[in-house]
Scaffold this motif. Sequence first.
Motif, PDB file in Angstrom:
ATOM      1  N   ARG A   1       0.853  -1.177   0.000  1.00  0.00           N
ATOM      2  CA  ARG A   1       0.000   0.000   0.000  1.00  0.00           C
ATOM      3  C   ARG A   1       0.889   1.228   0.000  1.00  0.00           C
ATOM      4  N   ASN A   2       0.915   1.916  -1.131  1.00  0.00           N
ATOM      5  CA  ASN A   2       1.723   3.124  -1.286  1.00  0.00           C
ATOM      6  C   ASN A   2       3.185   2.882  -0.930  1.00  0.00           C
ATOM      7  N   GLY A   3       3.689   1.731  -1.366  1.00  0.00           N
ATOM      8  CA  GLY A   3       5.092   1.407  -1.127  1.00  0.00           C
ATOM      9  C   GLY A   3       5.385   0.819   0.230  1.00  0.00           C
ATOM     10  N   GLN A   4       4.377   0.700   1.085  1.00  0.00           N
ATOM     11  CA  GLN A   4       4.563   0.137   2.415  1.00  0.00           C
ATOM     12  C   GLN A   4       3.980  -1.276   2.454  1.00  0.00           C
ATOM     13  N   ALA A   5       4.700  -2.206   3.087  1.00  0.00           N
ATOM     14  CA  ALA A   5       4.247  -3.585   3.183  1.00  0.00           C
ATOM     15  C   ALA A   5       3.284  -3.743   4.352  1.00  0.00           C
TER      16      ALA A   5
ATOM     17  N   GLU B   1      -7.953   4.758 -14.633  1.00  0.00           N
ATOM     18  CA  GLU B   1      -8.343   5.010 -13.245  1.00  0.00           C
ATOM     19  C   GLU B   1      -7.194   5.639 -12.462  1.00  0.00           C
ATOM     20  N   GLN B   2      -5.980   5.135 -12.683  1.00  0.00           N
ATOM     21  CA  GLN B   2      -4.824   5.703 -11.992  1.00  0.00           C
ATOM     22  C   GLN B   2      -4.584   7.149 -12.411  1.00  0.00           C
ATOM     23  N   ALA B   3      -4.777   7.448 -13.686  1.00  0.00           N
ATOM     24  CA  ALA B   3      -4.634   8.833 -14.156  1.00  0.00           C
ATOM     25  C   ALA B   3      -5.694   9.716 -13.503  1.00  0.00           C
ATOM     26  N   GLY B   4      -6.906   9.172 -13.323  1.00  0.00           N
ATOM     27  CA  GLY B   4      -7.969   9.932 -12.679  1.00  0.00           C
ATOM     28  C   GLY B   4      -7.686  10.258 -11.233  1.00  0.00           C
ATOM     29  N   LEU B   5      -6.797   9.481 -10.609  1.00  0.00           N
ATOM     30  CA  LEU B   5      -6.406   9.742  -9.231  1.00  0.00           C
ATOM     31  C   LEU B   5      -5.301  10.787  -9.137  1.00  0.00           C
ATOM     32  N   GLY B   6      -4.879  11.320 -10.299  1.00  0.00           N
ATOM     33  CA  GLY B   6      -3.882  12.379 -10.311  1.00  0.00           C
ATOM     34  C   GLY B   6      -2.454  11.898 -10.417  1.00  0.00           C
TER      35      GLY B   6
ATOM     36  N   PRO C   1       1.991  10.247 -15.666  1.00  0.00           N
ATOM     37  CA  PRO C   1       2.214   9.173 -16.641  1.00  0.00           C
ATOM     38  C   PRO C   1       3.456   8.349 -16.340  1.00  0.00           C
ATOM     39  N   ASP C   2       4.541   9.005 -15.900  1.00  0.00           N
ATOM     40  CA  ASP C   2       5.765   8.263 -15.605  1.00  0.00           C
ATOM     41  C   ASP C   2       5.545   7.276 -14.461  1.00  0.00           C
ATOM     42  N   ALA C   3       4.814   7.705 -13.423  1.00  0.00           N
ATOM     43  CA  ALA C   3       4.567   6.826 -12.273  1.00  0.00           C
ATOM     44  C   ALA C   3       3.689   5.645 -12.673  1.00  0.00           C
ATOM     45  N   ILE C   4       2.670   5.912 -13.477  1.00  0.00           N
ATOM     46  CA  ILE C   4       1.772   4.834 -13.912  1.00  0.00           C
ATOM     47  C   ILE C   4       2.531   3.857 -14.802  1.00  0.00           C
ATOM     48  N   ALA C   5       3.337   4.388 -15.721  1.00  0.00           N
ATOM     49  CA  ALA C   5       4.112   3.520 -16.616  1.00  0.00           C
ATOM     50  C   ALA C   5       5.060   2.628 -15.815  1.00  0.00           C
ATOM     51  N   LYS C   6       5.652   3.177 -14.768  1.00  0.00           N
ATOM     52  CA  LYS C   6       6.555   2.388 -13.935  1.00  0.00           C
ATOM     53  C   LYS C   6       5.809   1.260 -13.244  1.00  0.00           C
TER      54      LYS C   6
ATOM     55  N   PHE D   1       3.094  -0.239 -14.228  1.00  0.00           N
ATOM     56  CA  PHE D   1       2.666  -1.233 -15.202  1.00  0.00           C
ATOM     57  C   PHE D   1       3.839  -1.844 -15.969  1.00  0.00           C
ATOM     58  N   ARG D   2       5.045  -1.412 -15.621  1.00  0.00           N
ATOM     59  CA  ARG D   2       6.274  -1.938 -16.223  1.00  0.00           C
ATOM     60  C   ARG D   2       6.281  -1.765 -17.741  1.00  0.00           C
ATOM     61  N   ILE D   3       5.933  -0.563 -18.154  1.00  0.00           N
ATOM     62  CA  ILE D   3       5.975  -0.215 -19.569  1.00  0.00           C
ATOM     63  C   ILE D   3       6.681   1.124 -19.720  1.00  0.00           C
ATOM     64  N   ARG D   4       7.065   1.481 -20.948  1.00  0.00           N
ATOM     65  CA  ARG D   4       7.683   2.778 -21.197  1.00  0.00           C
ATOM     66  C   ARG D   4       6.610   3.869 -21.189  1.00  0.00           C
ATOM     67  N   PRO D   5       6.985   5.089 -20.821  1.00  0.00           N
ATOM     68  CA  PRO D   5       5.999   6.184 -20.877  1.00  0.00           C
ATOM     69  C   PRO D   5       5.368   6.329 -22.247  1.00  0.00           C
ATOM     70  N   SER D   6       6.142   6.099 -23.313  1.00  0.00           N
ATOM     71  CA  SER D   6       5.576   6.198 -24.665  1.00  0.00           C
ATOM     72  C   SER D   6       4.494   5.144 -24.879  1.00  0.00           C
ATOM     73  N   THR D   7       4.684   3.967 -24.300  1.00  0.00           N
ATOM     74  CA  THR D   7       3.667   2.921 -24.405  1.00  0.00           C
ATOM     75  C   THR D   7       2.425   3.311 -23.621  1.00  0.00           C
ATOM     76  N   TYR D   8       2.622   3.937 -22.459  1.00  0.00           N
ATOM     77  CA  TYR D   8       1.473   4.406 -21.680  1.00  0.00           C
ATOM     78  C   TYR D   8       0.638   5.391 -22.502  1.00  0.00           C
ATOM     79  N   HIS D   9       1.298   6.353 -23.149  1.00  0.00           N
ATOM     80  CA  HIS D   9       0.559   7.326 -23.963  1.00  0.00           C
ATOM     81  C   HIS D   9      -0.141   6.638 -25.137  1.00  0.00           C
ATOM     82  N   GLN D  10       0.509   5.628 -25.700  1.00  0.00           N
ATOM     83  CA  GLN D  10      -0.130   4.859 -26.772  1.00  0.00           C
ATOM     84  C   GLN D  10      -1.396   4.183 -26.261  1.00  0.00           C
ATOM     85  N   GLU D  11      -1.334   3.568 -25.067  1.00  0.00           N
ATOM     86  CA  GLU D  11      -2.497   2.878 -24.512  1.00  0.00           C
ATOM     87  C   GLU D  11      -3.635   3.853 -24.216  1.00  0.00           C
ATOM     88  N   ARG D  12      -3.312   5.053 -23.744  1.00  0.00           N
ATOM     89  CA  ARG D  12      -4.367   6.042 -23.483  1.00  0.00           C
ATOM     90  C   ARG D  12      -5.019   6.499 -24.785  1.00  0.00           C
TER      91      ARG D  12
END
Length: 476
Positions: A39-43, A194-199, A202-207, A209-220
Amino acid sequence: MKQEFPPPPHAAEFSELVRKRLLDVKSAGGTRETVTVDRNGQALHCEVIDCPISSVFYNPGTHRIRAQRSHDPARDAALSADPWAGGSQEYLQFLLQADPADPSRRDPDFDKLKESLDQFGQNDPGLITYDGVLVNGNTRAAALRELGQQTMRVGVLPEWFTWDDISAVELALQLRRDHRRDYSYINRLLAMEEQAGLGRTPDAIAKDFRIRPSTYHQERWILGTIREQISRSANGGMPGLRLVDFEDHQEKLKELHRAYEKLAGADPDRADILKELRMAAIVMGFAKTDVRHIDEGFRDRYLSRTMSPNFSDPVGEQAAAVSVPGLGGVTLPGTSSAVSAARALNDKVLRAKALASASSDVASDHDRKLAQDVFQEARAAFDQAIDAAGRDARLKKRKQMAPARIADACADIDQSVVELVQARASRSLDEEALDEAVLKLRESLRKLAQQAGRGSVTPGDGVAWLIEAVSLETSG
């Protein structure tokens, strides 16, 4: 989209049961089983208990079946109105065992999971809230219920968890590399949205999901395009297409995005034409290798010969200029006639597909039959046009094959020059092998000269040189 649900029925009673089971585990002594979540990086280490399966609820907000909920609009609406009702929970169980790409069919992977549980039992615990909502293990619970099992091992999340916490934990569990069953493609797109809607950035979401930021923008971009197609497919109060209708088209949509981006910078109109025509083909279910034959000139070169002239809506030379609100009468030019025509054609395909797939509750058999006829007409025209485009592509490839092979041979000869110099410098050259190879080259050049000069009245400089060189060598 933020998910919030009221507590399920008998939440207080279930919470008391959970507290009692946790106390029983603690008082039993010995090593206690826990499940660790992020949860938010905490175990967080959650105690595991045995829980009666009949008392738990499937999570109506689970990402696993988010897109598939639209399979049955009436049941989806009932689920949104009361997620804990018997019919809503039955619909969730149905979706959990269904094929993500076609919920009308049972998923073979679900039956494999069920077989594994029957043979080996439950290896990993699920995850549950104090209220009795399954956060992880929804599919396992559905399989255990079919097997007639009475209990399920679950880790218990903290009592103070909110729905945002629940969603974040479910997503973190899903994205772990050791997770056994991935989200379907559309559900991954929805989870990113949904993650983007939480503010989140893109870099954090891409990380995550283990994808490149460019792939994240492609998926959106892809999800936005899908939503646009769904919106345009609804017409006259009739239901449109569903998210699940695009589940099997991942690679085609990715290739569309790459082709669109390549064109958009230089010529946005051509890019839009390409997008409209390829989306129509994707909705009609053409294979990826077929869709690749559709470019921005496909309609004029091929489809205009096979498509009925009455199929697409008539358009003028250019759509009317668009007024920009708030800019004192400033207008922008409308789309070109070619873009409008491609869009009109795609709209007819989208609406025909949606209406033909509608249930008898919302559309008459006559209307569905007319829509199916329109859809089949369009598909037959595209099929013939794609076949013609494919033949031209193969012909073009054959025309380019011989020059390409010669270019490759030139590169090999250039490399052999470098290696020849190195071999002479190190005194390691095999002179006999070199002489034999050059003789083979001479014979190959003779054959090439014969074929290159055949039927050519005025050969180009390169072919003329080759013919002359071989002729001099022969006469000498």
